[in-house]
Write an enzyme that holds these catalytic residues in place. Structure first.
Site, mmCIF file in Angstrom:
data_model
loop_
_atom_site.group_PDB
_atom_site.id
_atom_site.type_symbol
_atom_site.label_atom_id
_atom_site.label_comp_id
_atom_site.label_asym_id
_atom_site.label_seq_id
_atom_site.Cartn_x
_atom_site.Cartn_y
_atom_site.Cartn_z
ATOM 1 N N ARG A 190 2.278 -4.177 -3.360
ATOM 2 C CA ARG A 190 1.220 -3.255 -1.890
ATOM 3 C C ARG A 190 1.383 -3.390 -0.985
ATOM 4 O O ARG A 190 2.199 -4.609 -0.055
ATOM 5 C CB ARG A 190 0.125 -4.626 -2.367
ATOM 6 C CG ARG A 190 -0.913 -4.264 -0.915
ATOM 7 C CD ARG A 190 -1.739 -5.147 -1.151
ATOM 8 N NE ARG A 190 -1.612 -6.397 -0.351
ATOM 9 C CZ ARG A 190 -3.315 -7.126 -0.458
ATOM 10 N NH1 ARG A 190 -4.141 -7.006 -1.096
ATOM 11 N NH2 ARG A 190 -3.023 -8.541 -0.028
ATOM 12 N N ASP A 207 11.666 4.264 -3.192
ATOM 13 C CA ASP A 207 13.409 3.729 -3.671
ATOM 14 C C ASP A 207 13.990 2.259 -3.913
ATOM 15 O O ASP A 207 15.514 3.142 -5.283
ATOM 16 C CB ASP A 207 14.094 4.530 -2.238
ATOM 17 C CG ASP A 207 13.956 6.097 -1.883
ATOM 18 O OD1 ASP A 207 13.658 6.821 -3.053
ATOM 19 O OD2 ASP A 207 14.229 6.940 -1.155
ATOM 20 N N HIS A 253 -0.159 -9.636 2.854
ATOM 21 C CA HIS A 253 -0.228 -10.983 3.084
ATOM 22 C C HIS A 253 0.655 -12.079 3.082
ATOM 23 O O HIS A 253 0.096 -13.213 2.111
ATOM 24 C CB HIS A 253 -1.618 -11.584 2.906
ATOM 25 C CG HIS A 253 -2.692 -10.487 3.564
ATOM 26 N ND1 HIS A 253 -2.936 -10.725 4.690
ATOM 27 C CD2 HIS A 253 -3.738 -9.162 2.751
ATOM 28 C CE1 HIS A 253 -4.313 -9.802 5.385
ATOM 29 N NE2 HIS A 253 -4.868 -9.199 3.769
ATOM 30 N N ASP A 297 -12.249 -8.655 1.447
ATOM 31 C CA ASP A 297 -12.495 -8.312 1.934
ATOM 32 C C ASP A 297 -14.060 -7.529 2.270
ATOM 33 O O ASP A 297 -14.464 -7.371 3.171
ATOM 34 C CB ASP A 297 -11.407 -6.788 2.446
ATOM 35 C CG ASP A 297 -9.846 -7.576 3.471
ATOM 36 O OD1 ASP A 297 -9.914 -7.896 4.159
ATOM 37 O OD2 ASP A 297 -9.062 -7.660 2.430
ATOM 38 N N GLN A 354 -6.756 0.218 -2.951
ATOM 39 C CA GLN A 354 -7.845 -0.627 -2.739
ATOM 40 C C GLN A 354 -9.098 -0.021 -2.195
ATOM 41 O O GLN A 354 -9.038 0.282 -0.569
ATOM 42 C CB GLN A 354 -6.756 -2.068 -2.554
ATOM 43 C CG GLN A 354 -7.493 -2.793 -2.127
ATOM 44 C CD GLN A 354 -6.507 -3.936 -2.250
ATOM 45 O OE1 GLN A 354 -5.176 -3.985 -1.560
ATOM 46 N NE2 GLN A 354 -6.453 -5.298 -1.467
ATOM 47 N N GLU A 404 -12.650 -1.798 0.509
ATOM 48 C CA GLU A 404 -12.050 -3.580 0.308
ATOM 49 C C GLU A 404 -13.751 -3.212 1.637
ATOM 50 O O GLU A 404 -13.661 -4.212 1.784
ATOM 51 C CB GLU A 404 -11.072 -3.662 1.288
ATOM 52 C CG GLU A 404 -9.885 -2.966 0.264
ATOM 53 C CD GLU A 404 -8.723 -4.150 0.735
ATOM 54 O OE1 GLU A 404 -9.238 -5.101 0.937
ATOM 55 O OE2 GLU A 404 -8.124 -3.443 1.582
HETATM 56 O O1 LIG Z 1 -9.472 -8.149 0.303
HETATM 57 C C1 LIG Z 1 -9.227 -8.877 -0.818
HETATM 58 O O2 LIG Z 1 -9.602 -9.332 -2.156
HETATM 59 C C2 LIG Z 1 -7.538 -8.762 -1.519
HETATM 60 O O3 LIG Z 1 -7.235 -7.702 -0.571
HETATM 61 C C3 LIG Z 1 -6.735 -10.002 -1.836
HETATM 62 C C4 LIG Z 1 -5.534 -10.389 -1.151
HETATM 63 O O4 LIG Z 1 -5.866 -9.764 -0.024
HETATM 64 C C5 LIG Z 1 -5.591 -11.796 -1.058
HETATM 65 O O5 LIG Z 1 -4.644 -11.903 0.120
HETATM 66 C C6 LIG Z 1 -6.528 -12.919 -1.853
HETATM 67 O O6 LIG Z 1 -6.489 -13.883 -0.678
#
Ligand SMILES: O=C(O)C(=O)C[C@H](O)[C@@H](O)CO
Length: 254
Positions: free
Chosen positions: A73, A87, A48, A177, A149, A151
């Protein structure tokens, strides 16, 4: 020349809490400005933020001069991208949106050379000190942090199986998320979000699996560390700049 030890990984394995900051400004200069603050880990985000491979590498170069561990990430659980990030010397990776144990295993495999995985081999790159690190091939897998992660509610249901996948070093909860998946878009600090995260996190902690997250509330971040979360990011360079600018002007007009 030897591959440096991963102090972040050693710390989460030994139960030493790690305080982090998100890096979204995609700038080596901004990263240099926060590098000396003393955070334990810094998350270079490409999911992001407008980072690309070159801007990530610049930030890794900047951070090499500081006692802090960068974690990158990738924007997706993508084997080819992971190879390129490794790498250029990413000592840790946070894989977004891992929904199943199979996807966690795919993430691990991308970080392992054959026969354990599918990482392609480059003989000379930034990660191996341009072929000067004699122990790179033998140690890189144990020194690379693989964080996945979780979510969604579907992923939360399988959180223990995901965390137990061989090679996964920690599970990160994405509150934004998870909030969206619960119908609470834009409310990552809502107690209902933490009512689903906390029991899942406890299951992992009881199994000895390190747990992390990102929250934009230092009070909540402190309390999560007190509850046994191992790696907690408590803000971002971008939010510090934007909210700092807002507060400065508000103060001027008060
Ligand atoms: O779901 C989340 O919380 C994340 O994955 C972190 C966000 O992507 C991060 O950009 C905070 O807004």
């Amino acid at each position: 020349m030897k591959l440096p030890s991963n102090t972040f990984l050693a710390s989460i394995r030994s139960g030493q809490p790690q305080i982090g900051l998100w890096l979204s400004l995609a700038s080596g200069y901004a990263t240099e400005a926060v590098a000396g603050a003393g955070f334990d880990w810094l998350l270079i985000d490409t999911e992001h933020s407008p980072n690309d491979l070159t801007s990530v590498m610049t930030q890794l170069q900047v951070l090499a001069a500081h006692p802090v561990t960068p974690v990158v990430r990738p924007d997706w659980n993508d084997t080819v991208l992971v190879k390129r990030l490794l790498d250029i010397g990413a000592p840790g990776l946070l894989f977004p949106m891992v929904q199943t144990p199979d996807e966690a295993a795919q993430a691990v495999a991308a970080t392992r050379y054959p026969p354990r995985g599918v990482r392609g081999v480059s003989g000379c790159n930034r990660a191996n000190g341009f072929a000067r690190m004699s122990d790179y091939f033998s140690r890189v897998e144990e020194e690379t942090a693989v964080l996945v992660q979780v979510e969604t509610r579907a992923a939360l249901e399988q959180v223990l199986q995901i965390g137990r996948v061989d090679g996964v070093d920690g599970v990160f909860f994405g509150p934004s998320d998870i909030a969206a998946d619960l119908g609470l878009l834009g409310r990552p600090n809502d107690p209902a979000v933490w009512d689903v995260i906390r029991p899942a996190a406890r299951k992992l902690m009881e199994a000895g699996i390190p747990v992390g997250t990102l929250v934009f509330d230092p009070g909540l971040a402190r309390s999560l560390l007190g509850e046994g979360f191992s790696f907690v990011a408590c803000g971002s360079d971008l939010a510090l700049l934007a909210r700092g600018a807002d507060a400065l002007l508000r103060g001027m007009k008060a």
